[in-house]
Scaffold this motif. Structure first.
Motif, short mmCIF file in Angstrom:
data_model
loop_
_atom_site.label_atom_id
_atom_site.label_comp_id
_atom_site.label_asym_id
_atom_site.label_seq_id
_atom_site.Cartn_x
_atom_site.Cartn_y
_atom_site.Cartn_z
N ALA A 1 8.83 2.28 10.48
CA ALA A 1 9.15 3.61 9.95
C ALA A 1 10.38 4.18 10.64
CB ALA A 1 7.96 4.54 10.11
N ASP A 2 10.47 4.02 11.96
CA ASP A 2 11.64 4.50 12.71
C ASP A 2 12.92 3.85 12.19
OD1 ASP A 2 10.55 6.36 14.49
OD2 ASP A 2 10.01 4.83 15.96
N GLN A 3 12.86 2.56 11.91
CA GLN A 3 14.05 1.85 11.43
C GLN A 3 14.46 2.33 10.04
OE1 GLN A 3 12.58 -2.16 11.83
NE2 GLN A 3 13.60 -2.45 13.80
N LEU A 4 13.47 2.56 9.19
CA LEU A 4 13.76 3.03 7.83
C LEU A 4 14.30 4.47 7.86
CD1 LEU A 4 10.66 1.54 5.99
CD2 LEU A 4 13.04 0.77 5.79
N ILE A 5 13.78 5.28 8.78
CA ILE A 5 14.28 6.65 8.93
C ILE A 5 15.75 6.61 9.35
CG2 ILE A 5 14.13 8.71 10.39
CD1 ILE A 5 11.05 8.20 10.47
N ALA A 6 16.07 5.76 10.31
CA ALA A 6 17.46 5.63 10.78
C ALA A 6 18.36 5.15 9.64
CB ALA A 6 17.53 4.66 11.95
N VAL B 1 8.32 6.27 3.32
CA VAL B 1 9.57 6.92 3.72
C VAL B 1 10.42 7.20 2.48
CG1 VAL B 1 11.69 6.69 5.08
CG2 VAL B 1 9.52 5.79 5.97
N ASN B 2 10.76 8.49 2.30
CA ASN B 2 11.63 8.94 1.21
C ASN B 2 11.13 8.54 -0.18
OD1 ASN B 2 13.44 10.56 2.53
ND2 ASN B 2 15.21 9.24 2.21
N GLY B 3 9.84 8.26 -0.28
CA GLY B 3 9.28 7.86 -1.56
C GLY B 3 9.72 6.49 -2.02
N LYS B 4 10.51 5.78 -1.19
CA LYS B 4 11.10 4.50 -1.58
C LYS B 4 10.49 3.30 -0.87
CE LYS B 4 15.60 4.67 -1.23
NZ LYS B 4 16.93 5.07 -0.70
N TYR B 5 10.03 3.51 0.36
CA TYR B 5 9.59 2.40 1.19
C TYR B 5 8.13 2.61 1.62
CZ TYR B 5 14.68 2.16 1.65
OH TYR B 5 16.02 2.13 1.40
N ARG B 6 7.27 1.70 1.20
CA ARG B 6 5.87 1.72 1.66
C ARG B 6 5.76 0.75 2.83
NH1 ARG B 6 3.41 -0.08 -2.58
NH2 ARG B 6 2.40 -1.95 -1.80
N ASN C 1 16.11 16.08 11.31
CA ASN C 1 16.34 15.94 9.87
C ASN C 1 15.17 15.28 9.14
OD1 ASN C 1 16.93 13.36 11.10
ND2 ASN C 1 17.85 12.73 9.16
N VAL C 2 14.07 15.05 9.85
CA VAL C 2 12.90 14.38 9.24
C VAL C 2 11.79 15.40 9.00
CG1 VAL C 2 11.14 12.60 9.56
CG2 VAL C 2 13.48 12.20 10.35
N ARG C 3 11.22 15.33 7.81
CA ARG C 3 10.07 16.18 7.47
C ARG C 3 8.83 15.30 7.34
NH1 ARG C 3 11.32 18.32 2.30
NH2 ARG C 3 10.25 16.53 1.41
N PHE C 4 7.82 15.58 8.15
CA PHE C 4 6.58 14.81 8.12
C PHE C 4 5.55 15.57 7.29
CE2 PHE C 4 2.40 13.54 9.51
CZ PHE C 4 2.51 12.17 9.65
N THR C 5 4.87 14.85 6.37
CA THR C 5 3.91 15.47 5.47
C THR C 5 2.65 14.62 5.39
OG1 THR C 5 5.71 16.38 4.13
CG2 THR C 5 3.52 16.31 3.12
N GLU D 1 12.10 12.25 4.22
CA GLU D 1 10.67 12.55 4.10
C GLU D 1 9.83 11.37 4.60
OE1 GLU D 1 8.27 14.42 0.53
OE2 GLU D 1 8.42 12.24 0.28
N VAL D 2 8.89 11.69 5.48
CA VAL D 2 7.91 10.71 5.94
C VAL D 2 6.53 11.23 5.57
CG1 VAL D 2 6.90 9.53 7.92
CG2 VAL D 2 9.35 9.95 7.85
N VAL D 3 5.80 10.46 4.78
CA VAL D 3 4.46 10.85 4.35
C VAL D 3 3.44 9.90 4.96
CG1 VAL D 3 2.89 10.88 2.36
CG2 VAL D 3 5.13 11.96 2.18
N GLU D 4 2.37 10.46 5.50
CA GLU D 4 1.20 9.63 5.83
C GLU D 4 0.12 9.93 4.81
OE1 GLU D 4 -2.57 8.86 8.76
OE2 GLU D 4 -1.10 10.37 9.38
#
Length: 280
Positions: A267-272, A249-254, A143-147, A114-117
Motif C-alpha cells: 500500500a505504501d508503494q502504491l500511495i507513493a 488504493v485510489n479505487g484502482k488497486y486492490r 495528501n492521503v485520506r484514509f477511509t 484515497e486509501v480504503v480498508e
C-alpha cells in the motif's frame, strides 16, 4: 551377455551427457559471461550459427566494450539483462495487487490519494489487523485520506455495518472503533459471528459512550444509514472484494500481500506511485 551389456551402456552414454549438459546451456547470459574462457575464446570458423548470434547482438552504446576487440564482445553481452531487471521492491500486478477494471474511488479524490480498508467488526482477521492499521494510518502523508468501509456480507455483518455508519453520523467512531473489536473478540460481551446480536444489543454497547441507546437504534435503521451501507456494498462488489480486511488504493488497486505487514508495505508503494503521478 556381457558383450551385449557393454554395447548397451556405450549406446546410452551420449544420452546421459546431453542430460547433464542441459542446466549450463539454460543458465543466464550473466553467468556465462563470468567464465573467463568465454571472454577470451574466439568463435571457431566451423560454427556459423554461433558466429551469427555474436554478430547480431549489439554491445551497449555506453559500455567501453563497444570499442573493444571482438574477443571482448561476449562479456559485454551480459549488460542488457542486468539493466532490464525490474526495480527492487516495485509492486507487481497480479502478485502484489489486482488492477481493478474501471475502478473508481469510494469518495471524490479532491486532490487526495484515497486509501480504503474494507473491514467487518465480526471478522477475526480484521481484529488482528486493526492494531497495525492504527500505527500505520497515523503516519500516512498529508495528501492521503484514509477511509473505513464496512463490508455487508449479510447476517451480523449487515447490522454491524449499519452500526458503523450510525456511529459515524453521531461522531462516535474515533472513540468506539477499537473498543467494538475488543468487545466482540476479546471480552466477548457481544457475539459477532458466534451468535446473533440484535440492534438493541449493539445500541447498548454504544450507550456506554454517552448516547441514548434508543436514539442510536433509531439511527441504525434510518434511511440515511441504509443508503450509506448500500453504497458501500455496491462499491465493494464493483471492486471485486473477495474478503476482509482488504486495502484499496485510489479505487484502482486492490492490495494482495502474503502477510498484514506485507499488505501495508505494498500500500505504501502504491500511495507513493499515485502521489508521484498526481504531482506530474
Amino acid at each position: 551377455m556381457n558383450k551385449r551389456l557393454a554395447l548397451l551402456l556405450l549406446a546410452l552414454l551420449p544420452l546421459i551427457a546431453c542430460s547433464r549438459q542441459e542446466p549450463p546451456a539454460a543458465a543466464p547470459a550473466a553467468t556465462e559471461a563470468a567464465a573467463p574462457a568465454v571472454a577470451d575464446e574466439a568463435v571457431p570458423a566451423d560454427e556459423p550459427a554461433a558466429a551469427a548470434d555474436a554478430a547480431t547482438t549489439p554491445a551497449p552504446a555506453t559500455d567501453p566494450a563497444a570499442t573493444a576487440t571482438p574477443d571482448a564482445a561476449p562479456a559485454a553481452e551480459a549488460a542488457p539483462p542486468a539493466a532490464a531487471a525490474p526495480a527492487p521492491g516495485a509492486p507487481v500486478a497480479g502478485v502484489d495487487y489486482v488492477l481493478i477494471a474501471n475502478g473508481q474511488s469510494f469518495l471524490p479524490l479532491n486532490g487526495k490519494v484515497e486509501v480504503v480498508e474494507v473491514f467487518g467488526y465480526v471478522c477475526p482477521a480484521c481484529a488482528q489487523f486493526q492494531p497495525l492499521v492504527n500505527g500505520w494510518k497515523n503516519k500516512l502523508p498529508a495528501n492521503v485520506r484514509f477511509t473505513y468501509v464496512p463490508a455487508a456480507f449479510g447476517g451480523p455483518w449487515t447490522n454491524y455495518g449499519k452500526a458503523y455508519y450510525a456511529a459515524e453520523t453521531m461522531g462516535l467512531v474515533e472513540r468506539t472503533h477499537d473498543d467494538l473489536f475488543k468487545a466482540i473478540h476479546i471480552d466477548q460481551t457481544l457475539k459477532g459471528e458466534r451468535g446473533t446480536d440484535s440492534v438493541a444489543d449493539i445500541a447498548a454497547f454504544y450507550g456506554k459512550y454517552g448516547v441514548d441507546p434508543k436514539q442510536f437504534a433509531s439511527t441504525v435503521e434510518s434511511f440515511a444509514v441504509n443508503a450509506k451501507l448500500n453504497k458501500a456494498k455496491q462499491w465493494a462488489i464493483r471492486s471485486g472484494l473477495e474478503g476482509t480486511p482488504t486495502i484499496i488504493v485510489n479505487g484502482k488497486y486492490r492490495v494482495l500481500g502474503k502477510t498484514f505487514p506485507d499488505m501495508l508495505r505494498i500500500a505504501d508503494q502504491l500511495i507513493a506511485q499515485e502521489s508521484a503521478a498526481a504531482a506530474q
